[in-house]
Enzyme design. Structure first.
Site, PDB file in Angstrom:
ATOM      1  N   ASP A  64       0.555  -1.317  -0.061  1.00  0.00           N
ATOM      2  CA  ASP A  64      -0.288  -0.518   0.258  1.00  0.00           C
ATOM      3  C   ASP A  64       0.867   0.879  -0.021  1.00  0.00           C
ATOM      4  O   ASP A  64       1.827   1.030  -0.445  1.00  0.00           O
ATOM      5  CB  ASP A  64      -1.060   0.050   1.098  1.00  0.00           C
ATOM      6  CG  ASP A  64      -2.474   0.301   1.144  1.00  0.00           C
ATOM      7  OD1 ASP A  64      -2.235   1.967   0.949  1.00  0.00           O
ATOM      8  OD2 ASP A  64      -3.723   0.069   0.761  1.00  0.00           O
ATOM      9  N   HIS A  95      -3.183   6.092   4.440  1.00  0.00           N
ATOM     10  CA  HIS A  95      -4.555   5.019   3.498  1.00  0.00           C
ATOM     11  C   HIS A  95      -3.465   3.468   4.255  1.00  0.00           C
ATOM     12  O   HIS A  95      -4.561   2.974   4.295  1.00  0.00           O
ATOM     13  CB  HIS A  95      -4.325   5.085   1.719  1.00  0.00           C
ATOM     14  CG  HIS A  95      -4.964   4.419   1.004  1.00  0.00           C
ATOM     15  ND1 HIS A  95      -5.269   2.965   0.771  1.00  0.00           N
ATOM     16  CD2 HIS A  95      -6.319   4.218   0.484  1.00  0.00           C
ATOM     17  CE1 HIS A  95      -6.066   1.916   0.186  1.00  0.00           C
ATOM     18  NE2 HIS A  95      -6.188   3.422  -0.271  1.00  0.00           N
ATOM     19  N   SER A 308     -11.058  -0.018  -0.901  1.00  0.00           N
ATOM     20  CA  SER A 308      -9.724  -0.052  -0.497  1.00  0.00           C
ATOM     21  C   SER A 308      -9.696  -0.831   0.631  1.00  0.00           C
ATOM     22  O   SER A 308      -9.020  -1.728   1.668  1.00  0.00           O
ATOM     23  CB  SER A 308      -8.695   0.811  -0.026  1.00  0.00           C
ATOM     24  OG  SER A 308      -8.400   1.234  -1.544  1.00  0.00           O
TER      25      SER A 308
END
Length: 422
Positions: A64, A95, A308
């Site tokens: 990621d 994230h 995600s």
């Protein structure tokens, strides 16, 4: 057709060219710690199986934007950096840390938030970042094969997957996607070879996001026939990688709080299951707190929403199943998760696959939670995975082209015969 010869060679993680940070790191919307359990975790009921398994002994690689150290991730490990010169334990995008928290954040006194598999180990590999770009680049990446608005592509993702499974990852979470229009190329041959190597040679469960309609890379929704055998669906207009390597990955779509498919979730014949993916709360990238979104320069919040954030719930489930049932292969774990999902009408749907995730059923082997883990025999998938979706798509496109040529030839012949009756 996947070419194993394209598998990246083992090498230390590093960007393929010099990079630099072009924008400042994301700011997050911090939220107070309370005893209230977030909506997604309430729905999925992970804590119901923690007396049986908490994912201990499982290494979950998070490929990621990096994972920032946090007190609730005490076993976080550095796995490498394909964006800059770090070790994977920096997150400029808010994230990867959010993803990692949903997988394995430890419970804390007075807090209702925790990851689904809190005893699992997170192996962080930074593969992309919207804040970075190649030093020589004068434009943002916005082309087939890109996995980030800044830096990261299918080549670095392939290398990161090999690095993850060579380091012993049991589960690999990929909350990123590259999209392209049907008929164009993403140059993802190495990525296909990497997921095959990870799933077959290394027996790792690869969990990937279905992708979000964002108007940039994943532009057009696939309007596929729902509720029928996935092999009979129409040709997709948008392809997603690594999701479309369906034989080797478990692809996750997003659900809204009411259980309906999220409008932004990219449909596809490769979608396997779906999980909550809207308005999630997870770990912040600074300090010891929680966050529920990012803030722009004017202080406006953008919620953590997308496939995600549905994907890590499935990765956590895979870690729980592998810890409880070490005899199962990666393919068996995927079958177990798919088979115990709550099926949509028609058993399969291009938006939610085989249905909504049920961690309790996946761990216990029953749709009804039992304290004694009295597992039942699971029936096989109602629709088997497509063994090479890319070949099927290309073959269909070729067949359509041939059919058009034949029809054209027949039409010309008919015209000629009308003009020349002899």
């Amino acid at each position: 057709m996947i070419d194993p010869g394209l598998l990246p060679e083992p090498a230390a993680a590093a960007p393929s060219e010099p990079t630099e940070q072009r924008t400042r790191c994301a700011a997050v919307s911090e939220v107070p710690v309370t005893a209230v359990v977030p909506a997604a975790q309430r729905t999925l009921r992970f804590s119901d199986v923690w007396s049986l398994t908490r994912g201990a002994g499982q290494i979950v690689a998070v490929i990621d934007t990096g994972v920032a150290p946090h007190p609730l991730l005490p076993t976080l490990r550095a796995g490498g950096d394909y964006v800059s010169t770090g070790d994977g334990l920096e997150d400029c995008d808010a994230h990867g840390t959010v993803v990692a928290g949903l997988i394995a954040a430890r419970p804390a006194p007075g807090s209702g938030f925790a990851g689904g598999a809190p005893d699992a180990t997170i192996l962080s590999i930074r593969q992309s970042s919207a804040a970075f770009a190649a030093t020589s680049s004068e434009r943002e990446a916005d082309e087939n094969g890109s996995t980030s608005a800044g830096y990261g592509d299918v080549e670095s993702m392939a290398a990161a997957i090999r690095t993850a499974v060579d380091a012993g990852a049991d589960v690999v979470n990929i909350s990123e996607v590259a999209c392209a229009s049907a008929g164009s190329s993403m140059g993802d041959g190495a990525l296909g070879a990497a997921v095959q190597y990870a799933a077959v040679d290394k027996d790792a469960v690869i969990v990937t996001a279905a992708g979000n309609l964002d108007g940039r890379r994943c532009r057009t929704q696939n309007d596929l026939t729902r509720g029928i055998d996935r092999r009979d669906t129409a040709l997709p207009v948008t392809l997603a990688s690594p999701a479309w390597f369906d034989e080797y990955v478990l692809t996750v779509g997003s659900l809204d709080p009411d259980g309906r498919p999220s409008s932004f979730s990219l449909n596809g014949p490769w979608v396997d299951v779906a999980a909550p993916g809207t308005e999630v709360t997870s770990l912040g990238i600074t300090g010891a707190g929680l966050a529920d979104g990012t803030l722009d320069d004017e202080g406006r919040r953008t919620a953590f929403t997308g496939t995600s954030f549905a994907t890590p719930f499935v990765s956590a489930t895979a870690a729980l199943v592998r810890a409880r049932h070490p005899e199962l292969s990666a393919a068996d774990v995927i079958d177990r998760i798919v088979t115990t999902a709550h099926s949509p009408a028609g058993d399969w749907d291009s938006a939610v696959g085989h249905g909504s995730l049920d961690p309790v059923a996946a761990v216990t082997g029953s749709a009804v939670a039992r304290g004694d883990d009295a597992s039942v025999r699971l029936s096989p998938r109602t629709t088997p995975p497509v063994t090479d979706r890319r070949d099927a798509l290309l073959a269909l496109a070729s067949s359509v082209g041939i059919l058009l040529l034949v029809c054209g030839a027949l039409a010309v012949r008919a015209v000629v015969r009308r003009q020349d009756p002899s």
